[in-house]
Design an enzyme around this catalytic site. Structure first.
Site, short mmCIF file in Angstrom:
data_model
loop_
_atom_site.label_atom_id
_atom_site.label_comp_id
_atom_site.label_asym_id
_atom_site.label_seq_id
_atom_site.Cartn_x
_atom_site.Cartn_y
_atom_site.Cartn_z
N TYR A 1 2.09 -12.54 -6.17
CA TYR A 1 2.72 -12.70 -7.29
C TYR A 1 4.15 -12.89 -7.53
O TYR A 1 4.57 -13.38 -8.80
CB TYR A 1 2.58 -11.17 -7.89
N LYS B 1 -4.65 -4.06 2.29
CA LYS B 1 -5.88 -4.93 2.96
C LYS B 1 -5.39 -5.53 4.06
O LYS B 1 -5.67 -6.75 4.52
CB LYS B 1 -6.49 -5.92 1.92
N ASP C 1 -10.56 -1.81 -1.04
CA ASP C 1 -11.89 -1.78 -1.64
C ASP C 1 -12.29 -0.48 -1.63
O ASP C 1 -12.95 -0.17 -2.42
CB ASP C 1 -12.69 -3.10 -0.98
N ASP D 1 -2.10 -4.20 -9.42
CA ASP D 1 -2.30 -4.66 -10.93
C ASP D 1 -3.91 -4.25 -11.02
O ASP D 1 -4.31 -3.80 -12.13
CB ASP D 1 -2.27 -6.27 -10.93
#
Ligand code: NAI
Length: 398
Positions: free
Chosen positions: A147, A217, A257, A281
């Site tokens: 980002y 992740k 996830d 986000d």
């Protein structure tokens, strides 16, 4: 009067000047009612001993129309000087100069935490069977990650230059479609991770919350997101080993996830979440949707070191409902409640939170929420605000 930061503490005068950006679109409808409610609750809680003096500063369309500048330097200077501020939604200028006003504000003041509390209010319709189990606070890193805006468009000489560097100097072979790839860079640092995780742990300890979960992740992006996890644990061991040993807090981690699944199945297992920018986000919006959606999700961008903090509605300018007296002011109001808590005015904050919940319990809400409530009565923005003020008037201060 200005708030000051001394050592780790905020020094808050009884009359606090709060700069505010009204905001574009529905900002013009929700900001005035929000300020009225805050003033009313502060007056009720402190009987004139404390008050807020509001100071308007310009940004967005209003600033552009008056000054020709979307984000005047003066606005940034005032936020810097007064430490805290309130912000309505801003239009993202299309084309030219500035990518996003919100991002510019965050970067200029180095507001490295995006703080999003997520809780359910009784009366609000939720897709979950047991929404009362949702009570989390998200600490999203705000300045790094993919980002950061370091990217090059496909087909440009810059993209080609980077491609050449990656292939020739770094011996990269995994770029599947060389000629048509755009590129982005994902910086994740030790310092950036540590200050975010430290803020999350300190918040958990101060508020007696049981755990801080690092969401990442790192199984795939081993050096960036994997680094975030490792540096987060190392920081916890180094700076909070006493609290960890005494069982005051548990620090754990989960893959992003799996986390998104678990928040639907076992939300009660999570309290404070520390995560990177992009994950944060997605997570913020999914969790907001679980308890009523963007119309009531509050947020703040904070630098816990300098004390700078901007509290903001998390939704946009809602151009489709502008001027209809139907916008939900709750996101902005609850962000202001976060601001009152941040400066330690907890009694006024409590009055407002309880009044909003009381209104929802009786099906009194703006259309976006009322339409899903069994006994829902859709009120206009002004009527909803009046309802909240009447409840505050009749509530005890605790
Ligand atoms: P949006 O959040 O403005 O609207 C999405 C949908 O939610 C619309 O149907 C809208 O009517 C509804 N909605 C949003 N806030 C509501 C409220 N308080 N009460 C009732 N309904 C509400 O997102 P959109 O349409 O993608 O963006 C519009 C503009 O806002 C764009 O210029 C965008 O860049 C900007 N924006 C600004 C943000 C900020 O200042 N923090 C955040 C998101 C978007």
């Amino acid at each position: 009067m200005k708030i000051k930061k001394q050592e780790k503490k905020l020094i808050v005068p009884d009359c606090v000047t709060v700069p505010f950006i009204e905001g574009d679109g529905i900002g013009q409808e929700i900001m005035p009612v929000c300020r009225n409610i805050i003033n009313y609750a502060v007056e009720k809680a402190y009987q004139g001993k404390r008050r807020i003096e509001w100071k308007e500063v310009l940004a967005g369309e209003k600033a552009f129309k008056t000054t020709g500048n979307w984000l005047p330097d003066e606005t940034l200077a005032i936020f810097r000087e007064y430490l805290i501020g309130l912000k309505g939604p801003l239009t993202t200028p299309v084309g030219g100069g500035i990518r996003s006003l919100n991002v510019a504000l965050r970067q200029t003041l180095d507001l490295y935490v995006c703080l999003r509390p997520v809780r359910w209010f009784r009366g609000v319709a939720s897709p979950l069977k047991e929404p009362q189990k949702v009570n989390m606070v998200i600490f999203r890193e705000n300045t790094e990650d993919i980002y950061a805006g370091i990217e090059w468009q496909q087909g440009t000489p810059e993209a080609q230059k980077l491609l050449n560097f990656l292939k020739n100097e770094m011996k990269v072979t995994q770029i599947r479609f060389e000629k048509t790839s755009s590129f982005g860079i994902k910086p994740v640092s030790v310092e950036g991770t540590e200050r975010l995780v430290r803020a999350a742990i300190e918040y958990a300890l101060e508020n007696h919350l049981p755990n801080v979960t690092l969401v990442h992740k790192g199984n795939i992006m081993k050096f960036t997101e994997g680094g975030f996890k490792r540096w987060g644990y190392e920081l916890a061991e180094r700076e909070f080993s006493k609290e960890l040993k005494e069982g005051k807090l548990i620090v754990n981690d989960v893959i992003a996830d799996a986390f998104l699944q678990n928040t639907l199945l076992t939300p009660e297992n999570y309290s404070v979440i520390a995560t990177l920018n992009l994950n944060g986000d997605y997570i913020s919006d999914q969790l907001a949707a679980m308890v009523g959606g963007i119309g009531i999700a509050p947020g703040a961008n904070i630098n816990y070191k300098t004390g700078h903090a901007i509290f903001e509605a998390t939704h946009g300018t809602a151009p489709d409902i502008v001027g209809r007296n139907s916008a939900n002011p709750s996101s902005l109001i609850l962000s202001s409640v976060m601001m009152l808590e941040y400066i330690g005015w907890k009694e006024a904050a409590g009055l407002i939170t309880n009044a909003i919940e009381e209104a929802f319990i009786h099906g009194k809400a703006t259309y976006d929420l009322a339409r899903f409530m069994p006994e829902g009565k859709a009120l206009g923005t002004m009527q909803f605000a009046e309802t909240v003020m009447t409840i505050i008037e009749n509530s005890p201060v605790s």
